[in-house]
Design an enzyme around this catalytic site. Structure first.
Site, PDB file in Angstrom:
ATOM      1  N   VAL A 236      52.798  41.320   0.309  1.00 50.79           N
ATOM      2  CA  VAL A 236      51.970  40.513  -0.582  1.00 50.79           C
ATOM      3  C   VAL A 236      51.738  39.178   0.118  1.00 50.79           C
ATOM      4  CG1 VAL A 236      51.941  39.275  -2.786  1.00 50.79           C
ATOM      5  CG2 VAL A 236      52.789  41.624  -2.698  1.00 50.79           C
TER       6      VAL A 236
ATOM      7  N   ASP B 199      49.483  35.239   0.150  1.00 51.69           N
ATOM      8  CA  ASP B 199      49.443  34.022  -0.658  1.00 51.69           C
ATOM      9  C   ASP B 199      48.528  34.136  -1.874  1.00 51.69           C
ATOM     10  OD1 ASP B 199      47.268  34.260   1.198  1.00 51.69           O
ATOM     11  OD2 ASP B 199      46.696  32.192   0.738  1.00 51.69           O
TER      12      ASP B 199
ATOM     13  N   THR C  47      39.359  36.765   2.030  1.00 47.35           N
ATOM     14  CA  THR C  47      39.630  36.510   0.613  1.00 47.35           C
ATOM     15  C   THR C  47      38.565  35.631  -0.021  1.00 47.35           C
ATOM     16  OG1 THR C  47      42.001  36.578   1.000  1.00 47.35           O
ATOM     17  CG2 THR C  47      41.291  35.286  -0.890  1.00 47.35           C
TER      18      THR C  47
ATOM     19  N   GLY D 266      48.165  34.422   5.031  1.00 51.18           N
ATOM     20  CA  GLY D 266      48.864  34.044   3.817  1.00 51.18           C
ATOM     21  C   GLY D 266      50.273  33.552   4.042  1.00 51.18           C
TER      22      GLY D 266
END
Ligand code: ASP
Length: 330
Positions: A218, A220, A189, A243
């Protein structure tokens, strides 16, 4: 003994009405104050992203424009296989993207599980600017993007369709999740924080998420307070890595609150990693890295495992730095 600078800093915070936790270590701002503007971002791909942000910052532009422009670089780059176009698909073969953006006024926008749009960060910005909401997901996010002139594109590159890739990545995913630089081509990320010449701080975070994640998962990165948090009175923080660990501890919000209470960015990032280590039993199986930037332009970072780095750009500095680590050796 508390240094004069940290005393002045603590006094200023106290005068401004901020609470100072008794457990906080002394503020250590003398080492690392940087001239403004400044931009920092996660991983090697932060270097070209910072350059794009710098184009705007160096001309006196707004940090919000800078972070959006910055993270669009890895979003469009198929060689960066954990962000945007060319990202690793989910276990069903779909590339689904998560992103969020936040400015110094506390305005925020976010998209999650967005398909077929190359620049989720720009959709997140429009959610912030054009809707009464903070987050749009899935089909609704896609419809909103199309209604606002974004083009539908195939984000699954031939490289990601190659036979064998799925098996290789799945194996990596199932053993040691997301320990960066152990898994080939894994660059993760991008989280970016910038302060412009006028002292305005903004942040952006964008990802294709964990490779071969479950459909609908989904992480973080699009969650305000988890993958990213900015408070114009204090500073900002962003996270990368597994995440789920960051979401369970609301990591970026925690880092900003610790800075509010007097910690330096590095100390705050370390404490957020410590929180994960304390609360999450198998944290050693994961990587999480935080970056943080306070209002004065002081920055810091901390991660669980060795291997996480971040890029910094100021007028006098263009560097990639290794983050300090909780586990000193893999
Ligand atoms: N934090 C991202 C997620 O969990 C992935 C990463 O940074 O590696 O989706």
């Amino acid at each position: 003994m508390i240094s004069r600078r940290s005393f002045v800093s603590k006094s200023a915070l106290a005068l401004a009405g901020f609470s100072i936790s008794k457990n906080s270590s002394p503020v250590n701002i003398s080492q690392n104050i940087n001239s403004l503007p400044i931009v920092i971002s996660t991983w090697n791909h932060g270097l070209p992203a910072n350059e794009a942000a710098w184009e705007i910052l160096s001309k006196g532009g707004n940090s919000l424009d800078a972070v959006e422009a910055g993270v669009r670089i890895p979003e469009a780059d198929p060689k960066v296989i954990t962000v945007g176009y060319g990202g690793i698909p989910d276990s069903g073969g779909k590339v689904t993207l998560d992103a969020c953006i936040m400015d110094e006024k506390g305005r925020a926008g976010s998209v999650a599980c967005l398909e077929n749009i190359k620049h989720p960060i720009s959709v997140a910005r429009l959610v912030m600017e054009k809707t009464p909401h903070v987050m749009l997901t899935g089909k609704g996010a896609l419809q909103f993007a199309l209604d606002n002139g974004f083009e539908k594109e195939n984000l699954l590159t031939p490289q990601m369709k190659k036979p064998g890739r799925s098996g290789k990545r799945k194996k990596a995913f199932n053993t040691k999740i997301n320990i960066e630089n152990q898994v080939l081509e894994n660059h993760d990320t991008i989280g970016m924080l910038a302060i412009d010449r006028d002292g305005r701080i903004s942040g952006a975070c964008t990802t294709s998420g964990m490779g071969y994640k479950m459909p609908g998962r989904v992480g973080d990165s699009p969650i305000i307070g988890a993958g990213l948090f900015v408070d114009g009175e204090v500073g900002g923080a962003a996270a990368t890595g597994s995440g789920e660990l960051v979401m369970k501890t609301l990591g970026s919000f925690l880092v900003v609150e610790l800075m509010r209470n007097g910690m330096s960015p590095t100390e705050a990032c370390e404490e957020a990693v410590h929180r994960i280590a304390k609360k999450i039993p198998n944290y050693q199986q994961h990587q999480v890295g935080f970056i943080a930037l306070n209002k004065s332009g002081e920055y810091g970072s901390y991660c669980i495992q060795p291997g996480f780095n971040f890029a910094v750009k100021t007028e006098n500095k263009t560097v990639l730095e290794d983050a300090e680590t909780w586990i000193k050796k893999l």
